[in-house]
Design a protein around this motif. Structure first.
Motif, PDB file in Angstrom:
ATOM      1  N   PHE A  77       1.521  -9.755  -6.112  1.00  0.00           N
ATOM      2  CA  PHE A  77       2.251  -8.515  -5.863  1.00  0.00           C
ATOM      3  C   PHE A  77       1.476  -7.575  -4.943  1.00  0.00           C
ATOM      4  CE2 PHE A  77       3.121  -4.077  -6.961  1.00  0.00           C
ATOM      5  CZ  PHE A  77       4.481  -4.019  -6.682  1.00  0.00           C
ATOM      6  N   GLU A  78       0.146  -7.461  -5.164  1.00  0.00           N
ATOM      7  CA  GLU A  78      -0.660  -6.555  -4.345  1.00  0.00           C
ATOM      8  C   GLU A  78      -0.613  -6.950  -2.874  1.00  0.00           C
ATOM      9  OE1 GLU A  78      -1.627  -8.001  -7.073  1.00  0.00           O
ATOM     10  OE2 GLU A  78      -1.988  -6.366  -8.500  1.00  0.00           O
ATOM     11  N   GLU A  79      -0.625  -8.260  -2.602  1.00  0.00           N
ATOM     12  CA  GLU A  79      -0.573  -8.732  -1.223  1.00  0.00           C
ATOM     13  C   GLU A  79       0.791  -8.443  -0.597  1.00  0.00           C
ATOM     14  OE1 GLU A  79      -1.651 -10.580   2.379  1.00  0.00           O
ATOM     15  OE2 GLU A  79      -2.820  -9.783   0.707  1.00  0.00           O
ATOM     16  N   LEU A  80       1.857  -8.628  -1.379  1.00  0.00           N
ATOM     17  CA  LEU A  80       3.198  -8.327  -0.880  1.00  0.00           C
ATOM     18  C   LEU A  80       3.325  -6.843  -0.539  1.00  0.00           C
ATOM     19  CD1 LEU A  80       5.330 -10.443  -3.374  1.00  0.00           C
ATOM     20  CD2 LEU A  80       5.133 -10.843  -0.917  1.00  0.00           C
ATOM     21  N   GLU A  81       2.802  -5.994  -1.427  1.00  0.00           N
ATOM     22  CA  GLU A  81       2.865  -4.554  -1.185  1.00  0.00           C
ATOM     23  C   GLU A  81       2.070  -4.182   0.062  1.00  0.00           C
ATOM     24  OE1 GLU A  81       2.563  -0.765  -4.053  1.00  0.00           O
ATOM     25  OE2 GLU A  81       0.625  -1.735  -3.709  1.00  0.00           O
ATOM     26  N   THR A  82       0.885  -4.782   0.214  1.00  0.00           N
ATOM     27  CA  THR A  82       0.047  -4.496   1.377  1.00  0.00           C
ATOM     28  C   THR A  82       0.750  -4.891   2.670  1.00  0.00           C
ATOM     29  OG1 THR A  82      -2.016  -4.748   0.138  1.00  0.00           O
ATOM     30  CG2 THR A  82      -2.129  -5.060   2.522  1.00  0.00           C
ATOM     31  N   ARG A  83       1.356  -6.069   2.680  1.00  0.00           N
ATOM     32  CA  ARG A  83       2.046  -6.529   3.894  1.00  0.00           C
ATOM     33  C   ARG A  83       3.246  -5.646   4.221  1.00  0.00           C
ATOM     34  NH1 ARG A  83       2.084 -13.135   4.308  1.00  0.00           N
ATOM     35  NH2 ARG A  83      -0.119 -13.479   3.827  1.00  0.00           N
ATOM     36  N   LEU A  84       3.968  -5.234   3.194  1.00  0.00           N
ATOM     37  CA  LEU A  84       5.132  -4.380   3.405  1.00  0.00           C
ATOM     38  C   LEU A  84       4.713  -3.031   3.979  1.00  0.00           C
ATOM     39  CD1 LEU A  84       8.193  -4.076   3.028  1.00  0.00           C
ATOM     40  CD2 LEU A  84       7.753  -3.215   0.730  1.00  0.00           C
ATOM     41  N   ILE A  85       3.648  -2.454   3.429  1.00  0.00           N
ATOM     42  CA  ILE A  85       3.163  -1.166   3.919  1.00  0.00           C
ATOM     43  C   ILE A  85       2.651  -1.293   5.353  1.00  0.00           C
ATOM     44  CG2 ILE A  85       1.313   0.537   3.644  1.00  0.00           C
ATOM     45  CD1 ILE A  85       1.620   0.207   0.614  1.00  0.00           C
ATOM     46  N   ASP A  86       1.861  -2.332   5.628  1.00  0.00           N
ATOM     47  CA  ASP A  86       1.317  -2.523   6.977  1.00  0.00           C
ATOM     48  C   ASP A  86       2.434  -2.674   8.006  1.00  0.00           C
ATOM     49  OD1 ASP A  86      -1.229  -2.353   6.001  1.00  0.00           O
ATOM     50  OD2 ASP A  86      -1.611  -4.517   5.996  1.00  0.00           O
ATOM     51  N   GLU A  87       3.478  -3.424   7.653  1.00  0.00           N
ATOM     52  CA  GLU A  87       4.583  -3.633   8.590  1.00  0.00           C
ATOM     53  C   GLU A  87       5.361  -2.342   8.816  1.00  0.00           C
ATOM     54  OE1 GLU A  87       7.133  -5.596  11.235  1.00  0.00           O
ATOM     55  OE2 GLU A  87       5.125  -6.056  10.458  1.00  0.00           O
ATOM     56  N   ALA A  88       5.555  -1.562   7.752  1.00  0.00           N
ATOM     57  CA  ALA A  88       6.271  -0.291   7.895  1.00  0.00           C
ATOM     58  C   ALA A  88       5.497   0.668   8.794  1.00  0.00           C
ATOM     59  CB  ALA A  88       6.500   0.336   6.522  1.00  0.00           C
ATOM     60  N   VAL A  89       4.177   0.727   8.620  1.00  0.00           N
ATOM     61  CA  VAL A  89       3.342   1.604   9.457  1.00  0.00           C
ATOM     62  C   VAL A  89       3.348   1.120  10.903  1.00  0.00           C
ATOM     63  CG1 VAL A  89       0.984   2.418   9.855  1.00  0.00           C
ATOM     64  CG2 VAL A  89       1.887   2.325   7.529  1.00  0.00           C
ATOM     65  N   ARG A  90       3.312  -0.208  11.098  1.00  0.00           N
ATOM     66  CA  ARG A  90       3.333  -0.758  12.458  1.00  0.00           C
ATOM     67  C   ARG A  90       4.643  -0.421  13.160  1.00  0.00           C
ATOM     68  NH1 ARG A  90       5.221  -4.667  15.503  1.00  0.00           N
ATOM     69  NH2 ARG A  90       6.570  -5.473  13.858  1.00  0.00           N
TER      70      ARG A  90
ATOM     71  N   LYS B  49      -4.749   4.605   0.581  1.00  0.00           N
ATOM     72  CA  LYS B  49      -6.103   4.873   0.097  1.00  0.00           C
ATOM     73  C   LYS B  49      -6.510   3.839  -0.942  1.00  0.00           C
ATOM     74  CE  LYS B  49      -8.970   8.579  -1.815  1.00  0.00           C
ATOM     75  NZ  LYS B  49      -8.988   9.981  -2.323  1.00  0.00           N
ATOM     76  N   LYS B  50      -5.574   3.485  -1.813  1.00  0.00           N
ATOM     77  CA  LYS B  50      -5.840   2.476  -2.834  1.00  0.00           C
ATOM     78  C   LYS B  50      -6.086   1.118  -2.195  1.00  0.00           C
ATOM     79  CE  LYS B  50      -3.633   0.266  -6.830  1.00  0.00           C
ATOM     80  NZ  LYS B  50      -2.388   0.210  -7.650  1.00  0.00           N
ATOM     81  N   LYS B  51      -5.292   0.797  -1.152  1.00  0.00           N
ATOM     82  CA  LYS B  51      -5.436  -0.486  -0.454  1.00  0.00           C
ATOM     83  C   LYS B  51      -6.799  -0.606   0.220  1.00  0.00           C
ATOM     84  CE  LYS B  51      -3.186  -1.016   3.454  1.00  0.00           C
ATOM     85  NZ  LYS B  51      -4.157  -1.403   4.509  1.00  0.00           N
ATOM     86  N   ASP B  52      -7.293   0.517   0.747  1.00  0.00           N
ATOM     87  CA  ASP B  52      -8.578   0.517   1.449  1.00  0.00           C
ATOM     88  C   ASP B  52      -9.760   0.682   0.505  1.00  0.00           C
ATOM     89  OD1 ASP B  52      -7.246   0.209   3.825  1.00  0.00           O
ATOM     90  OD2 ASP B  52      -7.127   2.353   4.221  1.00  0.00           O
ATOM     91  N   GLY B  53      -9.477   0.698  -0.791  1.00  0.00           N
ATOM     92  CA  GLY B  53     -10.550   0.796  -1.771  1.00  0.00           C
ATOM     93  C   GLY B  53     -11.033   2.195  -2.027  1.00  0.00           C
TER      94      GLY B  53
END
Length: 213
Positions: free
Chosen positions: A170-183, A208-212
């Motif tokens: 789930f964390e990877e899916l959320e990260t990819r979704l956020i990265d694509e939306a920002v892009r 912020k959570k994604k970047d640790g």
């Protein structure tokens, strides 16, 4: 380089220099040094303050101002007056992966200016070969810069099946979704948050959570 001195060919006098040397390359010099393809002593003399510039595909927000500068230069060179790059052409440019970086973008914009009608817009067909304006919605730009048929979109009823079948946590899916939306929002967090259906503070918290942080 080490002493800031040169000795001209055929001269017997050493001359002091007061210069700043800037070097650029698209080669991984650290790897080249390890493989013996680049002199280690030269690398360490040059590598005083290295600056890593990301490839153009990772700097989508830089594309519009780069295009503006190129339009000004090439329109003057070819004595043409254009309205600019159409929205559809700009979308195609932003979707392309740019293996040739800024030089490839420059060549493409120059081609577009040459082919576009005077007083008109630069369209997709002026930039990419073998595509008609009406065909763009059914095509996508490949890594090589050619047009290929887009895959059929996944029906919404199968979306959950596709996500579960991917096996991604789930964390990877959320990260990819956020990265694509920002892009897609060209780095605009407010726009990315709107496309995700969340607030900007919520998006900032997740980043912020994604970047640790």
């Amino acid at each position: 380089l080490q002493e800031g001195e040169i000795e001209r060919l055929g001269d017997d006098r050493v001359r002091k220099l007061n210069i700043r040397l800037v070097a650029a390359t698209n080669v991984d010099l650290q790897a080249a040094v390890k493989e013996g393809r680049f002199r280690a002593d030269l690398y360490y003399r040059l590598s005083v303050y290295p600056i890593q510039i990301p490839p153009l595909r990772e700097r989508i927000a830089d594309i519009p101002p780069l295009i503006d500068a190129m339009l000004t230069r090439f329109c003057t060179l070819y004595e043409k007056k254009l309205l600019g790059v159409s929205d559809k052409a700009m979308q195609a440019i932003k979707r392309y992966q740019w293996p040739g970086n800024v030089r490839e973008l420059e060549n493409m914009i120059e081609r577009g200016i040459i082919l576009a009608p005077n007083g008109g817009w630069i369209e997709v067909e002026h930039l990419f070969a073998n595509v008609a304006a009406g065909d763009f919605n059914e095509t996508q730009i490949s890594q090589g810069g050619s047009l290929e048929k887009m895959a059929e979109p996944c029906p919404s009823s199968n979306l959950i099946d596709a996500i579960l079948a991917s096996g991604l946590p789930f964390e990877e899916l959320e990260t990819r979704l956020i990265d694509e939306a920002v892009r897609r929002a060209d780095g605009n967090l407010a726009g990315a948050a709107r496309s995700l259906g969340i607030t900007r503070p919520q998006l900032q918290y997740r980043l912020k959570k994604k970047d640790g942080g």
